[in-house]
Design a protein around this motif. Structure first.
Motif, PDB file in Angstrom:
ATOM      1  N   ALA A   1       0.742  27.675  35.107  1.00 22.91           N
ATOM      2  CA  ALA A   1       0.811  29.175  34.732  1.00 22.91           C
ATOM      3  C   ALA A   1       1.945  29.562  33.509  1.00 22.91           C
ATOM      4  O   ALA A   1       2.320  30.764  33.589  1.00 22.91           O
ATOM      5  CB  ALA A   1       0.832  30.143  35.939  1.00 22.91           C
TER       6      ALA A   1
ATOM      7  N   ILE B   1       4.821  29.904  37.395  1.00 25.06           N
ATOM      8  CA  ILE B   1       4.692  31.206  36.567  1.00 25.06           C
ATOM      9  C   ILE B   1       5.817  31.255  35.583  1.00 25.06           C
ATOM     10  O   ILE B   1       6.999  31.406  36.056  1.00 25.06           O
ATOM     11  CB  ILE B   1       4.144  32.203  37.314  1.00 25.06           C
ATOM     12  CG1 ILE B   1       3.232  32.049  38.268  1.00 25.06           C
ATOM     13  CG2 ILE B   1       3.927  33.730  36.212  1.00 25.06           C
ATOM     14  CD1 ILE B   1       2.994  33.197  39.311  1.00 25.06           C
TER      15      ILE B   1
ATOM     16  N   VAL C   1      -4.131  27.872  34.532  1.00 29.04           N
ATOM     17  CA  VAL C   1      -4.828  28.873  35.382  1.00 29.04           C
ATOM     18  C   VAL C   1      -6.469  28.766  35.049  1.00 29.04           C
ATOM     19  O   VAL C   1      -7.395  29.078  36.099  1.00 29.04           O
ATOM     20  CB  VAL C   1      -4.110  30.039  34.986  1.00 29.04           C
ATOM     21  CG1 VAL C   1      -5.068  31.262  35.523  1.00 29.04           C
ATOM     22  CG2 VAL C   1      -2.842  29.881  35.677  1.00 29.04           C
TER      23      VAL C   1
ATOM     24  N   ASP D   1      -4.311  33.944  31.168  1.00 31.66           N
ATOM     25  CA  ASP D   1      -3.795  33.650  32.681  1.00 31.66           C
ATOM     26  C   ASP D   1      -3.223  34.782  33.139  1.00 31.66           C
ATOM     27  O   ASP D   1      -3.360  34.767  34.460  1.00 31.66           O
ATOM     28  CB  ASP D   1      -2.616  32.434  32.227  1.00 31.66           C
ATOM     29  CG  ASP D   1      -3.251  30.930  31.914  1.00 31.66           C
ATOM     30  OD1 ASP D   1      -4.433  30.756  31.667  1.00 31.66           O
ATOM     31  OD2 ASP D   1      -2.591  29.995  31.816  1.00 31.66           O
TER      32      ASP D   1
END
Length: 512
Positions: free
Chosen positions: A164, A205, A282, A174
């Motif tokens: 991500a 992330i 994602v 995403d």
């Protein structure tokens, strides 16, 4: 009266919280939902299904009093931008509260996981293979083949890693998934874990997504009883673009310097902590719940050729209707930019679009009949990548854009391989000399201009030949896609817009 306002980061950046507060002061509570993806209308307010946008706080009273016809767009679900889409992954967007388990279950959530549990691991992988789902983050590798490889790999522990680290320019799908429908991603992770025999997933992330990180952490905690014994852990990156490359990401997850690993071994055989690992984007994992819930055929019925299903296209840059548009593969690039996107926001003619992030090729208007398809783009020396489209009007300097690609690579390179580490720096220097109008080698600012036209022409030709040779070396000699794909924007700009690269001297201009 039901009032809905998105809490997506794009809406917040446009002032959605202030609009919600204005409704609260007027005695009305706004329900915070995911975004419809019509970013040019944010903050978008939906009142009993009727949309108004963009709305500023001082117009809330007008909306409640029925005096906001100038902001009214009609029924949001019937808006041409929404109605013409084929939303499979983004079907819930604009309609559900991101962290409501009730909303998720009421709109088909967890059906894919239930079916996967009933099918078992082998049949779940077979379903993903039959769907034709390919990776939505880069080269479009078939997801089912990657899953099968990890499932067949020996080892006591296996992992799922969700990439991500959405760092490409003009991309935000995403982020929208993680902020707007986090349970869908978690369901996709759980299905992948069941299929390959992994007990844990890590979602990596980028640090620049604080809202997504908070939503995913909350969603993972809420969903833990449903997906147990499978576990999901959220990890935050440190801002390195190269960590979007899968092996750099693995090093970062392990607490090491984010640099590329040589292959083999592939991560599917020896990935996170030396264990077999599935690494998916994602959007790839978010498509899995639909595939399992509705069946492989329902997904494969969309698309063209080997590009099956839908692609959440992200329209950005100098474009009138920027936002997210999910459509089956096969639509032309021109239709996306001109018909869906409405052309440029500036009103000037489109000159080029960049597809696939900062390492994607620049596509001229003459190629706008190109279908949005992995193979079609590859044949045109381009790539779809993550589905981001950045639009430029006729005021853009394409030589500067090519220089930016090399500069970006030089700054973001992990430094492990010479073609990328040194090649990008030499690329910037070469383009600088070329843009200066055919100067000789050395520090450009310290050298005199070549005013002799034949010498200038020969010097420019030499620089172009050198730049092409350099791009060839980077393309085939780099360890990863950062150095390997940087030539795409450079060569496409050079091939399609050669007039932007050579600057005539004042003396030649006066002589003319």
């Amino acid at each position: 009266m039901t009032i809905r306002i998105s809490d997506d980061a794009a809406a917040l950046a446009c002032g959605a919280d202030a609009v919600a507060e204005a409704f609260a002061k007027a005695g009305r509570t706004a329900e915070r939902v995911s975004s419809w993806g019509m970013h040019w209308l944010e903050p978008l307010v939906e009142v009993d299904g009727i949309g108004y946008g963009p709305v500023m706080p001082d117009r809330v009273g007008d909306i409640l009093a029925g005096r906001a016809d100038d902001l009214r767009i009609g029924a949001v679900a019937e808006h041409p931008f929404i109605k013409s889409q084929q939303r499979l992954t983004f079907a819930r967007f604009g309609k559900t509260r991101p962290l409501s388990l009730d909303d998720y279950a009421a709109t088909g959530g967890w059906k894919g996981l239930e079916r996967a549990r009933a099918l078992g691991a082998d049949d779940t992988i077979a379903e993903v293979l039959a769907s034709g789902l390919r990776g939505r983050g880069g080269a479009g590798f078939p997801a089912g083949i990657k899953w099968r490889t990890v499932a067949d790999a020996p080892g006591p522990r296996k992992f799922i890693v969700c990439n991500a680290d959405e760092g490409d320019s003009g991309t935000f799908a995403d982020r929208m998934v993680m902020e707007g429908d986090p349970f869908m991603l978690i369901e996709g992770l759980a299905i992948a874990g069941l299929a390959v025999g992994a007990g844990k997933a890590y979602v990596y992330i980028r640090s620049e997504y604080p809202h997504a990180i908070a939503k995913m952490e909350a969603a993972a905690a809420l969903a833990s009883p449903i997906i147990a014994p499978f576990e999901v852990e959220i990890r935050t990156g440190a801002g390195a673009y190269v960590c979007g490359e899968e092996t750099s990401l693995l090093n970062s997850l392990e607490g090491k310097r984010g640099e590329v690993r040589a292959k083999p071994p592939l991560p599917a055989h020896e990935g996170l902590f030396g264990c077999p690992t599935v690494i998916n984007n994602v959007l790839t994992l978010a498509a899995v719940p639909f595939v399992l819930a509705e069946g492989a055929k329902a997904y494969a019925d969309y698309g063209m050729g080997r590009s099956r299903g839908t692609m959440p296209v992200q329209l950005a840059g100098n474009i009138r209707h920027g936002g997210l548009y999910e459509i089956a593969f096969g639509i032309t690039l021109g239709a996306l930019v001109n018909e869906i996107g409405g052309g440029t926001a500036s009103g000037r003619p489109v000159r080029a679009v960049q597809v696939g992030g900062p390492l994607g090729a620049y596509v001229p208007v003459s190629q706008f009949d190109l279908p949005f398809d992995y193979e079609a783009f590859a044949a045109a020396d381009g790539l779809i990548g993550h589905g981001g489209i950045v639009v430029f009007d006729d005021s853009v300097d394409m030589a500067r854009q090519a220089r930016f690609a090399m500069q970006f690579c030089a700054v973001e390179s992990c430094g492990k391989c010479t073609p990328c580490r040194i090649g990008a720096v030499r690329g910037v220097e070469t383009i600088d000399r070329l843009m200066a109008g055919g100067r000789t080698r050395g520090a450009v600012e310290n050298l005199p201009q070549i005013h002799n036209a034949p010498r200038r022409k020969r010097a420019a030709e030499d620089e172009v030949a050198l730049l092409r040779d350099l791009c060839e070396t980077m393309k085939f000699g780099s360890l990863c896609a950062l150095g390997g794909f940087t030539p795409y924007p450079v060569l496409s700009a050079l091939n399609h817009f050669p007039e932007d690269f050579v600057v005539e001297s004042a003396a030649e201009g006066n002589a003319a």
